[in-house]
Scaffold this motif. Structure first.
Motif, PDB file in Angstrom:
ATOM      1  N   ALA B  21       0.823  -1.221   0.000  1.00 24.36           N
ATOM      2  CA  ALA B  21       0.000   0.000   0.000  1.00 24.36           C
ATOM      3  C   ALA B  21       0.854   1.266   0.000  1.00 24.36           C
ATOM      4  O   ALA B  21       0.362   2.352  -0.287  1.00 24.36           O
ATOM      5  CB  ALA B  21      -0.937   0.000   1.200  1.00 24.36           C
ATOM      6  N   VAL B  22       2.133   1.151   0.347  1.00 23.31           N
ATOM      7  CA  VAL B  22       2.974   2.350   0.457  1.00 23.31           C
ATOM      8  C   VAL B  22       3.877   2.482  -0.767  1.00 23.31           C
ATOM      9  O   VAL B  22       4.514   1.526  -1.198  1.00 23.31           O
ATOM     10  CB  VAL B  22       3.871   2.295   1.718  1.00 23.31           C
ATOM     11  N   TYR B  23       3.924   3.706  -1.300  1.00 22.62           N
ATOM     12  CA  TYR B  23       4.869   4.024  -2.373  1.00 22.62           C
ATOM     13  C   TYR B  23       5.978   4.870  -1.748  1.00 22.62           C
ATOM     14  O   TYR B  23       5.692   5.801  -1.005  1.00 22.62           O
ATOM     15  CB  TYR B  23       4.145   4.789  -3.494  1.00 22.62           C
ATOM     16  N   TRP B  24       7.239   4.508  -2.013  1.00 20.55           N
ATOM     17  CA  TRP B  24       8.338   5.234  -1.373  1.00 20.55           C
ATOM     18  C   TRP B  24       9.087   6.112  -2.370  1.00 20.55           C
ATOM     19  O   TRP B  24       9.292   5.719  -3.505  1.00 20.55           O
ATOM     20  CB  TRP B  24       9.325   4.253  -0.735  1.00 20.55           C
ATOM     21  N   SER B  25       9.501   7.284  -1.891  1.00 21.30           N
ATOM     22  CA  SER B  25      10.371   8.148  -2.702  1.00 21.30           C
ATOM     23  C   SER B  25      11.470   8.697  -1.790  1.00 21.30           C
ATOM     24  O   SER B  25      11.361   8.592  -0.567  1.00 21.30           O
ATOM     25  CB  SER B  25       9.562   9.296  -3.312  1.00 21.30           C
ATOM     26  N   THR B  26      12.513   9.253  -2.369  1.00 19.51           N
ATOM     27  CA  THR B  26      13.576   9.848  -1.545  1.00 19.51           C
ATOM     28  C   THR B  26      13.880  11.253  -2.050  1.00 19.51           C
ATOM     29  O   THR B  26      13.609  11.573  -3.207  1.00 19.51           O
ATOM     30  CB  THR B  26      14.890   9.029  -1.610  1.00 19.51           C
ATOM     31  N   ASP B  27      14.453  12.067  -1.167  1.00 18.70           N
ATOM     32  CA  ASP B  27      14.881  13.396  -1.614  1.00 18.70           C
ATOM     33  C   ASP B  27      16.384  13.366  -1.916  1.00 18.70           C
ATOM     34  O   ASP B  27      16.996  12.288  -1.893  1.00 18.70           O
ATOM     35  CB  ASP B  27      14.513  14.470  -0.568  1.00 18.70           C
ATOM     36  N   ALA B  28      16.960  14.522  -2.186  1.00 10.80           N
ATOM     37  CA  ALA B  28      18.375  14.574  -2.589  1.00 10.80           C
ATOM     38  C   ALA B  28      19.311  14.059  -1.499  1.00 10.80           C
ATOM     39  O   ALA B  28      20.424  13.644  -1.778  1.00 10.80           O
ATOM     40  CB  ALA B  28      18.744  16.011  -2.952  1.00 10.80           C
ATOM     41  N   ASN B  29      18.852  14.085  -0.246  1.00 14.97           N
ATOM     42  CA  ASN B  29      19.703  13.616   0.854  1.00 14.97           C
ATOM     43  C   ASN B  29      19.371  12.193   1.273  1.00 14.97           C
ATOM     44  O   ASN B  29      19.705  11.773   2.383  1.00 14.97           O
ATOM     45  CB  ASN B  29      19.553  14.560   2.044  1.00 14.97           C
ATOM     46  N   LYS B  30      18.649  11.482   0.426  1.00 10.46           N
ATOM     47  CA  LYS B  30      18.295  10.069   0.662  1.00 10.46           C
ATOM     48  C   LYS B  30      17.366   9.878   1.859  1.00 10.46           C
ATOM     49  O   LYS B  30      17.348   8.808   2.470  1.00 10.46           O
ATOM     50  CB  LYS B  30      19.559   9.207   0.863  1.00 10.46           C
ATOM     51  N   ASN B  31      16.630  10.914   2.238  1.00 11.75           N
ATOM     52  CA  ASN B  31      15.615  10.734   3.271  1.00 11.75           C
ATOM     53  C   ASN B  31      14.394  10.096   2.624  1.00 11.75           C
ATOM     54  O   ASN B  31      14.010  10.457   1.518  1.00 11.75           O
ATOM     55  CB  ASN B  31      15.211  12.077   3.888  1.00 11.75           C
ATOM     56  N   ALA B  32      13.769   9.141   3.350  1.00 16.93           N
ATOM     57  CA  ALA B  32      12.649   8.387   2.766  1.00 16.93           C
ATOM     58  C   ALA B  32      11.311   9.074   3.023  1.00 16.93           C
ATOM     59  O   ALA B  32      11.065   9.618   4.104  1.00 16.93           O
ATOM     60  CB  ALA B  32      12.634   6.985   3.338  1.00 16.93           C
ATOM     61  N   PHE B  33      10.471   9.064   1.996  1.00 15.51           N
ATOM     62  CA  PHE B  33       9.117   9.600   2.116  1.00 15.51           C
ATOM     63  C   PHE B  33       8.140   8.555   1.594  1.00 15.51           C
ATOM     64  O   PHE B  33       8.249   8.121   0.451  1.00 15.51           O
ATOM     65  CB  PHE B  33       8.965  10.894   1.313  1.00 15.51           C
ATOM     66  N   GLY B  34       7.198   8.145   2.443  1.00 14.15           N
ATOM     67  CA  GLY B  34       6.199   7.159   2.031  1.00 14.15           C
ATOM     68  C   GLY B  34       4.902   7.841   1.666  1.00 14.15           C
ATOM     69  O   GLY B  34       4.559   8.892   2.223  1.00 14.15           O
ATOM     70  N   TRP B  35       4.191   7.280   0.703  1.00 13.01           N
ATOM     71  CA  TRP B  35       2.927   7.873   0.259  1.00 13.01           C
ATOM     72  C   TRP B  35       1.852   6.791   0.230  1.00 13.01           C
ATOM     73  O   TRP B  35       2.051   5.739  -0.373  1.00 13.01           O
ATOM     74  CB  TRP B  35       3.080   8.490  -1.136  1.00 13.01           C
TER      75      TRP B  35
END
Lengths: 361, 184
Positions: B21-35
């Motif tokens: 159910a979760v889609y993951w993305s990262t920012d330029a500093n490799k911090n994880a963001f789940g959607w």
């Protein structure tokens, strides 16, 4: 049973710099309950942000609050950069950290200064503000302004720090260090400060977690959460600093924590000036912002700052929402003020470093 | 990136909504963001307890219209949580009229102010809110201030133009160009 009555504090009050209305239930001299009424300076800035393009919003977000006025555009820019896939040049990242930390020292010194004033120790208040002037002069010398630096832009920073400016900044920091040390000693040992602030406005760790408070308020209560460490941004991963924390959770510990953080910030600025590579400070041109959403966070002087950006692919954002640190800390006043004396109310309110123009936006 | 926290969040959402159910993305500093996307706002009542149990902290809540200029109906509410440096955003669609959503204050005490704020900005009813009072806006103001978002360009081309020229040319023949805005 003693009679309780309601004591209205605010919205305009000598101990409050900004308008907030407290309905305080009092029994004799003891506070028994608290009710907050906000909204006196609501500016509808989130609605404005939807009408301005991505570049105009950098200027707008800088004006949310004067003490965190570098953290707001920096975090907003990070949200845009994440969405547009922009990589900020390394020198630009370092310059952002320098600006952030200069602002943090100035903000923390302002807060502890006001605390001294509220205790009635006005010579210490003036001394703290005088020490702060070193940072104010540094801001004016490096960026041309004493409050809003205008340093951040999408894809980097506006001004570079050349050799001569760096020497000036180092000089200011060298002058600041012994004064900061001296100030720490006074706040730590002075009997008047200790009597008025120790054991006052206590927020235990469990309550700090329940109310999800952030920043120095959380860290002084044993929640060692610092965005700079937990979710590093810019160049914080390459910098050495200690996340300050304490377990006392009272007014005194929050002030001492801020002073220790100011010392850490000074060391961070020094490291940046030393490590900063040569090169461009910003990208050339501007990448289009595609449709999508992003979240960016930073550690503003008052605590965690969150920006949520949603784009529909046009040149203005579909929605920009920001959550300021103070927003999370207000409700915890219910715990901090329970059982305190009426005379301690301003001290406790000041200890969360409240920003009303931030809260209401 | 904190893999343990990421896994804990993934498990918490998985318990409520099933795997994947979760889609993951990262920012330029490799911090994880789940959607996470919820089509039914009531599913919040399934997800929130598991997130609370995993120790997540509610950072903020953002309500917005599906379309900025109100050309298509519907609103969404994004709930942003954090667990030890990892951010997860749970977005609930609010398609019903009148718009309504369950309160998550039983699991997240600090949802109180956030829910009151989006209620007054977008007129979304929060079911089961312990303290449904206005937060910032005065009682006298309409409760859906951001729900009726009018683009600046629409406002500038609005009917006020005609009113203005009618006053300017009061008692005289209106020139043709001044009547052009009349159809708005």
């Amino acid at each position: 049973m003693a009679e309780t009555y309601t004591l209205p504090v605010g919205p305009l009050h000598v101990a409050l710099e900004e308008p907030m209305y407290f309905d305080i239930k009092v029994e004799g001299e003891t506070v028994r309950g608290l009710d907050l009424t906000a909204g006196h300076v609501h500016r509808g800035m989130e609605a404005l942000a939807m009408h301005r393009n991505y570049f105009q919003n950098v200027t707008l977000t800088e004006r949310v609050c004067s003490l965190c006025s570098n953290s707001h555009p920096a975090t907003y820019c990070m949200a845009v950069e994440t969405l547009a896939g922009i990589t900020v040049p390394e020198r630009g990242q370092y310059l952002r950290v320098i600006a952030d930390e200069i602002k943090r020292v100035a903000s923390h010194l302002f807060n502890v200064g006001i605390m001294a004033h509220l205790v009635g120790f006005d010579s210490l208040f003036m001394h703290a503000m005088e020490v702060r002037e070193l940072m104010q002069d540094a801001k004016e010398g490096v960026y041309g302004n004493r409050m809003n630096l205008g340093q951040c832009t999408i894809g980097g920073t506006r001004t570079d720090i050349d050799k001569e400016t760096a020497r000036f900044l180092r000089g200011q920091i060298e002058a600041l260090k012994p004064q900061l040390h001296e100030l720490y000693g006074v706040f730590e040992k002075d009997p008047l400060i200790r009597t008025r602030t120790r054991g006052i406005g206590v927020l235990p760790e469990a309550e700090a977690r329940r109310y999800a408070v952030v920043g120095p308020v959380a860290r002084a209560s044993g929640v060692a959460y610092d965005v700079r460490r937990k979710a590093p941004y810019a160049t914080y991963e390459d910098l050495t600093f200690e996340v300050q924390s304490d377990t006392a959770g009272d007014v005194h510990s929050r002030a001492m924590l801020r002073l220790r953080e100011a010392v850490e910030s000074v060391s961070i600025i020094e490291q940046c000036l030393k490590q900063m590579p040569e090169g461009p400070v910003k990208i050339e041109g501007m990448a289009a912002v595609p449709a999508g959403e992003s979240v960016a966070r930073s550690e503003a002087p008052r605590g965690e700052l969150v920006y949520f950006l949603r784009s529909d692919g046009s040149d203005t954002p579909q929605r920009v929402k920001w959550r300021v640190p103070t927003y999370m800390n207000w409700e915890a006043l219910q715990v901090m003020m329970a059982g305190c004396q009426v005379a301690d109310i301003p001290l406790i309110v000041n200890s969360i470093d409240p920003c009303i123009s931030c809260t209401e936006r | 990136m904190n893999e343990i926290a990421k896994q804990a969040l993934e498990n918490a959402v998985g318990k409520a909504l099933g795997p994947g159910a979760v889609y993951w993305s990262t920012d330029a500093n490799k911090n994880a963001f789940g959607w996470v996307k919820l089509c039914d706002p009531d599913a919040l009542k399934l997800v929130a307890p598991h997130l609370a149990q995993a120790g997540a902290r509610l950072m903020t809540v953002t309500a917005y219209r599906n379309d900025k200029f109100s050309r298509i109906e519907g609103r969404e509410i994004a709930y942003h949580f954090d667990l030890d440096g990892v951010v997860i955003t749970v977005t609930a669609c609010v398609d019903s009229e009148p718009p309504r959503v369950p309160s998550i204050t039983p699991w997240f005490q600090n949802a109180d102010w956030n829910e009151r704020e989006f209620t007054e900005l977008y007129n979304i009813e929060v079911e089961g809110h312990p303290n449904p009072r206005r937060l910032f806006l005065d009682k006298e103001l309409d409760g859906d201030i951001l729900d009726r978002l009018v683009p600046l360009s629409t406002m500038m081309n609005g009917a006020s133009t005609t009113t203005l020229w009618e006053k300017v040319f009061a008692g005289k023949q209106m020139p043709e160009w001044a009547t052009k805005g009349a159809k708005n």
